[in-house]
Structure formats: C-alpha cells, structure tokens
Enzyme design. Sequence first.
Site, PDB file in Angstrom:
ATOM      1  N   TRP A 103      59.335  40.766  47.176  1.00 24.61           N
ATOM      2  CA  TRP A 103      59.776  39.385  46.566  1.00 24.61           C
ATOM      3  C   TRP A 103      61.105  39.051  46.938  1.00 24.61           C
ATOM      4  O   TRP A 103      61.330  37.904  47.153  1.00 24.61           O
ATOM      5  CB  TRP A 103      59.547  39.788  44.916  1.00 24.61           C
ATOM      6  CG  TRP A 103      58.109  39.870  44.527  1.00 24.61           C
ATOM      7  CD1 TRP A 103      57.738  41.169  44.009  1.00 24.61           C
ATOM      8  CD2 TRP A 103      56.874  39.174  44.702  1.00 24.61           C
ATOM      9  NE1 TRP A 103      56.309  41.202  43.664  1.00 24.61           N
ATOM     10  CE2 TRP A 103      55.754  39.968  44.267  1.00 24.61           C
ATOM     11  CE3 TRP A 103      56.612  37.952  45.416  1.00 24.61           C
ATOM     12  CZ2 TRP A 103      54.624  39.633  44.388  1.00 24.61           C
ATOM     13  CZ3 TRP A 103      55.212  37.487  45.359  1.00 24.61           C
ATOM     14  CH2 TRP A 103      54.388  38.519  44.798  1.00 24.61           C
ATOM     15  N   ASP A 170      66.144  36.862  40.280  1.00 30.79           N
ATOM     16  CA  ASP A 170      64.828  36.801  39.825  1.00 30.79           C
ATOM     17  C   ASP A 170      64.445  37.831  38.950  1.00 30.79           C
ATOM     18  O   ASP A 170      64.529  39.228  39.098  1.00 30.79           O
ATOM     19  CB  ASP A 170      64.234  37.094  41.159  1.00 30.79           C
ATOM     20  CG  ASP A 170      62.338  37.281  41.094  1.00 30.79           C
ATOM     21  OD1 ASP A 170      62.243  37.318  39.990  1.00 30.79           O
ATOM     22  OD2 ASP A 170      61.925  37.160  41.916  1.00 30.79           O
ATOM     23  N   LYS A 194      54.646  38.890  32.699  1.00 26.52           N
ATOM     24  CA  LYS A 194      54.916  40.344  32.530  1.00 26.52           C
ATOM     25  C   LYS A 194      55.054  40.333  31.234  1.00 26.52           C
ATOM     26  O   LYS A 194      54.230  40.440  30.501  1.00 26.52           O
ATOM     27  CB  LYS A 194      56.038  40.923  33.462  1.00 26.52           C
ATOM     28  CG  LYS A 194      55.193  41.302  34.879  1.00 26.52           C
ATOM     29  CD  LYS A 194      55.343  40.264  35.887  1.00 26.52           C
ATOM     30  CE  LYS A 194      55.579  40.625  37.337  1.00 26.52           C
ATOM     31  NZ  LYS A 194      54.114  40.695  38.145  1.00 26.52           N
TER      32      LYS A 194
HETATM   33  C1  LIG Z   1      59.897  40.153  40.980  1.00 27.27           C
HETATM   34  C2  LIG Z   1      58.868  39.296  41.418  1.00 27.27           C
HETATM   35  N1  LIG Z   1      59.338  37.946  41.796  1.00 27.27           N
HETATM   36  C3  LIG Z   1      58.512  37.029  42.174  1.00 27.27           C
HETATM   37  C4  LIG Z   1      57.136  37.178  42.012  1.00 27.27           C
HETATM   38  C5  LIG Z   1      56.139  36.108  42.475  1.00 27.27           C
HETATM   39  O1  LIG Z   1      55.715  35.449  41.221  1.00 27.27           O
HETATM   40  P1  LIG Z   1      54.599  34.406  41.067  1.00 27.27           P
HETATM   41  O2  LIG Z   1      53.277  35.064  41.386  1.00 27.27           O
HETATM   42  O3  LIG Z   1      54.857  33.764  39.770  1.00 27.27           O
HETATM   43  O4  LIG Z   1      54.966  33.253  42.197  1.00 27.27           O
HETATM   44  C6  LIG Z   1      56.602  38.497  41.268  1.00 27.27           C
HETATM   45  C7  LIG Z   1      55.170  38.624  41.138  1.00 27.27           C
HETATM   46  O5  LIG Z   1      54.877  39.692  40.619  1.00 27.27           O
HETATM   47  C8  LIG Z   1      57.540  39.348  41.020  1.00 27.27           C
HETATM   48  O6  LIG Z   1      57.064  40.687  40.426  1.00 27.27           O
END
Ligand SMILES: Cc1ncc(COP(=O)(O)O)c(C=O)c1O
Length: 354
Positions: A103, A170, A194
């Site tokens: 991510w 994030d 989550k």
């Molecule tokens: C730490 C983190 N950032 C970003 C994301 C991406 O999130 P989204 O699917 O809501 O775009 C996730 C998805 O699990 C994540 O765990």
Amino acid sequence: MSKKHNFSAGPCILPQEVFQKSAEAILDFNGSGLSLLEISHRSKDFVAVMDEARAIVKRLMKLGDDYEVLYLGGGASLQFAMVPFNLMKTGNGKAAYTDTGTWAAGAIKEGKKLGTVDVVGSSKEDNYSFIPKKYTVGSDYDYFHCTSNNTIYGTQMREFPKVNTLLVCDMSSDIFSRVIDFSQFDLIYAGAQKNMGPAGATLVVVKKEILGKTGRDIPSMLDYSLHIAKESMYNTPPVFPVYASLLTLQHLDKNGGIAAAEVQNEAKAKLLYDEIDRNALFETFCNGEDRSLMNATFKLLDDTRKEEFDNAWKAAGISGLNGHRSVGGYRASMYNALPIESVQVLVDVMKNLN
Ligand SMILES: Cc1ncc(COP(=O)(O)O)c(C=O)c1O
C-alpha cells in the site's frame, strides 16, 4: 448457522451490535417508516448522522477545531492521489515517503505523478519484513508520507518520526486500535473497512491550515477544501457505510474508547505471538519489534502439515486465515471487533497440532 471466528484482513469483523442496528436501519430508519437506503442524504436524519460521525472521530482522537473530518468515497487508494494533489507544490513539488509494503508503494506511485518522490526509508529488499527507522526528513519536502500498519506483510510503526515538514499517515488498518497522539499528524486517512466500519467510506482528518498552498487548480472531487466547505456533502456521500461507521465508533466509545481497545488488542496479539514463538511448527514473517498487533503473518515450517492444519482451523469455525497471495502462509487479522475468544480458538488449534 454458528458464527465464524473471522480473521479476515478487511472487510472484516465488526461488532455484532453494528450488524444488528445496521440491519434495523435498512428496514426502518429511526422509526421513520423509510429505509436508510431510500432517504435523501440531505434529509435532517442523515445530516445528523454525518455530523455526529464527523464529531465522534474528532472526540475519539482528542483533536481540536484546527482539524476537519471528512467521510469520502474512493477508498484509501484515492487518497494516494488526493494527498499529492492537495499538498505537493506545483512546479517543483517534492515529497518524502517510506516504502513499507504494497500500500505504501501504491501511494508512492501516485505521488510520483505530480512531483518528485524520495523514498527515504524502505524495507522492500527484505521482503518488507521490518519498519525502516533511520532517516531524517528536511523542510525542503512538501510533506512526508508513511503507512502506520502494513496489512499484507504484518508490520506496524510503533513510533512516528519527528519530521520538519507535514506528517501524513495512511492508518487504514490500525486506526482506533491504540492510543496515539493524533495531533502530531497534519493529515490522516483510512479506508473504513477494518476498525471503523464497512467498505465504501474513507476517513480523512486534516489540519485546515495546511490546505490551499500548492498553487494548483485541484479537480473539485479531489479538493479537500471544497469537501470541507460542503461539510462532506459535496456529492452524495456513501450513506450506508457512513451510518455503519458511526455505529462502530459509538460502540467503541461506549466500551471504553481507544484505550480499552488497545488493552484488548495487546492481549490478543500476545496470546497469538506467544504461541507462534513457542510452537516449533510455526514462524512469523516479520522482525520481532515491528510485528503488527493487527495482522499477524506467519507460516508453517513443515509444509507437509499444511492440509492437517488447514482442516483443523476450518473445522474449528475459523475463517479468513490464509495469507495474502503475495506473501503466502497465514495471516490472522485481529481488528478491534475480534473477540479474544476467537484468538484462543486459533491458539488451541495450533497447540493441538504438536
Ligand atoms: C494500509 C492500507 N492502505 C490502503 C489500502 C487500500 O484501501 P482501499 O481498498 O480502501 O482503497 C488498504 C487496503 O487494505 C490498506 O490496508
């Protein structure tokens, strides 16, 4: 059918009370004779939901009026782009990022589209098995971006660096899981799916004074200032996820808040990691001190026992234990709503495998 022990990495288990109340609101919202799904987002009842959802976030985070809270669509992935659009200067924009997992790498990719990105710390070469710590971030950067918990690899930042620029994080997979000083951040974002609700809503918490300084004409839907001016209602917000998120945060608040969740989360993680460390059949993927309290990634050392283990945890009513396809092995996600009893069930299965 009996309820599963749900270790899914997200979307994931939420408090039973949230499922119950959400279901009721879908049938009849606040005794109005209407479903939550069929009322206008501009109705008095829904505006109250949005206002309270934004307010409870600020209350739980102990933040003052210098911060604004937004509930947006587009997932955390859209924030990978919205952050540089709103914070990276036009012309010679430059930001610092840490690369700590899939991510984080996704955020870096989007940042690079709008300016220079320097990766000041990375664990990529070591299969993202630790959190890089020895770096400094100077004031020549527009902002520094980090990922507090790496959902796929199972590492977590214990502390956040002091940087000489804006601190952006994030927090998708560990928000509201532990007590931290949220006021050290200039911008926090998190997909709700989550610890704070179902998929479909994304939380953004931003210090107002940092906005409007890039010199960029930001597309409306990507512009935090516009969303703030419209109180998170510039376009139709994700009505149901926002409501379910409000219920999730009210449940957290009623049950002792973040501090109580942290005690539970530490106990759950200790129970599982102690067993992995004790049990000669298992090993974690990650370095000790950086292990995540939310996502424990581990593997069997003897692959010939895989079928036996898989059959045993499935028979025990466990769901969602397979590791991410890019890592393999197992991942036990222990978000706020997962009861410690579920972790005990998993530990018992691991013990019985000896
Ligand atoms: C730490 C983190 N950032 C970003 C994301 C991406 O999130 P989204 O699917 O809501 O775009 C996730 C998805 O699990 C994540 O765990």
